[in-house]
Design an enzyme around this catalytic site. Structure first.
Site, PDB file in Angstrom:
ATOM      1  N   GLU A   6       0.827  -1.204   0.000  1.00 30.73           N
ATOM      2  CA  GLU A   6       0.000   0.000   0.000  1.00 30.73           C
ATOM      3  C   GLU A   6       0.865   1.258   0.000  1.00 30.73           C
ATOM      4  O   GLU A   6       1.774   1.405   0.825  1.00 30.73           O
ATOM      5  CB  GLU A   6      -0.904   0.000   1.234  1.00 30.73           C
ATOM      6  CG  GLU A   6      -1.817  -1.213   1.305  1.00 30.73           C
ATOM      7  CD  GLU A   6      -2.323  -1.487   2.716  1.00 30.73           C
ATOM      8  OE1 GLU A   6      -2.244  -0.564   3.556  1.00 30.73           O
ATOM      9  OE2 GLU A   6      -2.753  -2.618   2.981  1.00 30.73           O
TER      10      GLU A   6
ATOM     11  N   GLU B 207      -4.524  -7.047   2.816  1.00 27.33           N
ATOM     12  CA  GLU B 207      -3.299  -7.795   3.068  1.00 27.33           C
ATOM     13  C   GLU B 207      -3.405  -9.254   2.629  1.00 27.33           C
ATOM     14  O   GLU B 207      -2.432  -9.826   2.128  1.00 27.33           O
ATOM     15  CB  GLU B 207      -2.921  -7.711   4.544  1.00 27.33           C
ATOM     16  CG  GLU B 207      -2.345  -6.376   4.982  1.00 27.33           C
ATOM     17  CD  GLU B 207      -3.403  -5.291   5.149  1.00 27.33           C
ATOM     18  OE1 GLU B 207      -4.608  -5.618   5.153  1.00 27.33           O
ATOM     19  OE2 GLU B 207      -3.008  -4.116   5.301  1.00 27.33           O
TER      20      GLU B 207
ATOM     21  N   PHE C 105       2.671  -1.996   8.652  1.00 23.39           N
ATOM     22  CA  PHE C 105       2.905  -2.274  10.062  1.00 23.39           C
ATOM     23  C   PHE C 105       2.769  -3.779  10.272  1.00 23.39           C
ATOM     24  O   PHE C 105       1.949  -4.423   9.613  1.00 23.39           O
ATOM     25  CB  PHE C 105       1.908  -1.543  10.960  1.00 23.39           C
ATOM     26  CG  PHE C 105       2.044  -0.047  10.943  1.00 23.39           C
ATOM     27  CD1 PHE C 105       2.826   0.596  11.893  1.00 23.39           C
ATOM     28  CD2 PHE C 105       1.402   0.710   9.983  1.00 23.39           C
ATOM     29  CE1 PHE C 105       2.966   1.976  11.876  1.00 23.39           C
ATOM     30  CE2 PHE C 105       1.532   2.094   9.959  1.00 23.39           C
ATOM     31  CZ  PHE C 105       2.328   2.726  10.915  1.00 23.39           C
TER      32      PHE C 105
ATOM     33  N   ASP D 294       1.390  -5.330  12.539  1.00 22.44           N
ATOM     34  CA  ASP D 294       0.036  -5.639  13.006  1.00 22.44           C
ATOM     35  C   ASP D 294      -0.877  -6.044  11.847  1.00 22.44           C
ATOM     36  O   ASP D 294      -1.732  -6.914  11.990  1.00 22.44           O
ATOM     37  CB  ASP D 294      -0.566  -4.424  13.718  1.00 22.44           C
ATOM     38  CG  ASP D 294       0.395  -3.753  14.672  1.00 22.44           C
ATOM     39  OD1 ASP D 294       0.189  -3.828  15.882  1.00 22.44           O
ATOM     40  OD2 ASP D 294       1.373  -3.155  14.185  1.00 22.44           O
TER      41      ASP D 294
ATOM     42  N   HIS E 243      -0.825  -0.565  16.373  1.00 23.40           N
ATOM     43  CA  HIS E 243       0.255  -0.245  15.441  1.00 23.40           C
ATOM     44  C   HIS E 243       1.630  -0.386  16.096  1.00 23.40           C
ATOM     45  O   HIS E 243       2.596   0.219  15.635  1.00 23.40           O
ATOM     46  CB  HIS E 243       0.110   1.196  14.913  1.00 23.40           C
ATOM     47  CG  HIS E 243      -1.129   1.439  14.115  1.00 23.40           C
ATOM     48  ND1 HIS E 243      -2.362   1.562  14.693  1.00 23.40           N
ATOM     49  CD2 HIS E 243      -1.318   1.579  12.774  1.00 23.40           C
ATOM     50  CE1 HIS E 243      -3.275   1.780  13.751  1.00 23.40           C
ATOM     51  NE2 HIS E 243      -2.664   1.790  12.575  1.00 23.40           N
TER      52      HIS E 243
END
Length: 345
Positions: A31, A61, A84, A86, A130
């Site tokens: 992204e 994702e 990230f 996460d 995050h």
């Protein structure tokens, strides 16, 4: 040849750029990477390689990693940027049940040379969704390699190995280390997976660490030596799976004490695996119980004081080491029973 001073961002970007020039099968998807990425780790790459090799994706994702797994099976070498760590959890099936298992399930006929880059850990004010570190999750999964560079040079060497390998690599890049600087050789050699590094030699105890915690450990070791005369040996694992058991056991056999330091949740963390291995192999020679300094089992707070409760800092390492070697940091005294060191790893 003289090295060049670079930040982690610059070093990793340079490594990727050079490999993409040499190998047209390497491409990147994620992204906002055409605009340089969240941390600038892809800055300018679309200008050189174009949108077919620097591919912007939707916020999806599972789609990114699923597409990358398929593309890897067809002979390309994708790099997935998760923004990230996460967010990689949205692709956990594609990582854990597909990328990690394919080589085994097809008897080696299918390989997945995939690199998943995961900006990991704390970044001031990023809060609970995050700021997480999942090295223990991924290290637990057979079929995955897990790396965690702490310096610009290692960020380059480990990424080169990942880009040239044949297996999926979870490449964890500490967000708070992006802008630290260090010397990078003009010609960087790939760093083999499973090979740690003695960052600082010592005789009184061994500190095993990785990622951002390495820098806190170095600060703690210097203060312990200056104030108390305690000599700490520091090992940077660099690769978390496979991890360098030989180096750790070699060091602890000499120092006879070990503390494992990591900025991720202590409970059921990777430090527990290292501690258990040392206890099993060297329990008869240890002069103190194995100790861990790591983050508490809490979500990361947004406010700075709450975040600092989670953060592993040099002061916490100093307190733990002082109790292990029997010194009072406030009123330092030389500890007895120093272990002599003459050999080198």
């Amino acid at each position: 040849m003289m090295g060049v001073t670079m930040t982690v961002v610059e070093a990793a970007r340079s490594a990727l750029q050079n490999e993409m020039r040499q190998n047209p099968d390497i491409w990147v998807l994620g992204e906002d990477i055409r605009h340089g990425g969240v941390f600038g780790q892809y800055k300018g790459l679309v200008d050189e390689f174009g949108p077919d090799r620097i591919v912007d994706t939707p916020i999806a994702e599972a789609t990114m990693v699923g597409a990358a797994v398929g593309a890897a099976l067809l002979g390309t070498r994708p790099v997935v940027e998760t923004r990230f760590s996460d967010f990689a959890l949205s692709a956990i099936d594609e990582i854990v049940n597909q990328a990690a298992k394919i080589r085994y399930m097809f008897g080696g006929q299918g390989r997945v040379p995939l690199v998943v880059r995961m900006p990991s850990g704390l970044r001031r004010g990023s809060a609970a969704q995050h700021s997480q570190s999942f090295e223990a999750w991924f290290a637990h999964v057979p079929g995955l390699v897990v790396t965690a560079p702490a310096t610009p040079s290692d960020a380059t060497g480990l990424l080169l190995t990942a880009l040239r390998g044949e297996d999926p690599v979870m490449h964890l890049e500490a967000k708070e280390l992006w802008n630290i600087s260090g010397e990078v050789a003009a010609e960087v050699a790939p760093i083999p997976f499973g090979v740690g590094k003695v960052v600082r030699s010592g005789t009184d105890l061994t500190v095993v660490t990785w990622g951002v915690a390495l820098h806190e450990a170095v600060r703690a070791a210097q203060e312990l030596e200056d104030r108390c005369g305690v000599s700490a040996e520091i090992i940077d694992l660099r690769t978390l799976w496979p991890w360098d058991k030989q180096l750790v056991l070699w060091s602890v056999a000499r120092t006879r004490r070990i503390v494992v330091v990591h900025e991720s949740v202590r409970d059921v963390g990777l430090g527990a695996e290292i501690a258990a291995t040392v206890a099993e192999e060297l329990h008869q020679t240890l002069r103190a119980p194995v100790r861990r300094v790591a983050s508490p089992r809490i979500p990361v707070g947004y406010s700075a004081p709450l975040e600092d409760v989670y953060r592993v800092q040099a002061s916490k390492i100093i307190q733990t080491v002082a109790s292990m070697v029997g010194v009072d940091v406030a009123h330092p005294a030389r500890m007895p029973g120093r272990v002599a060191v003459s050999d080198q790893y």
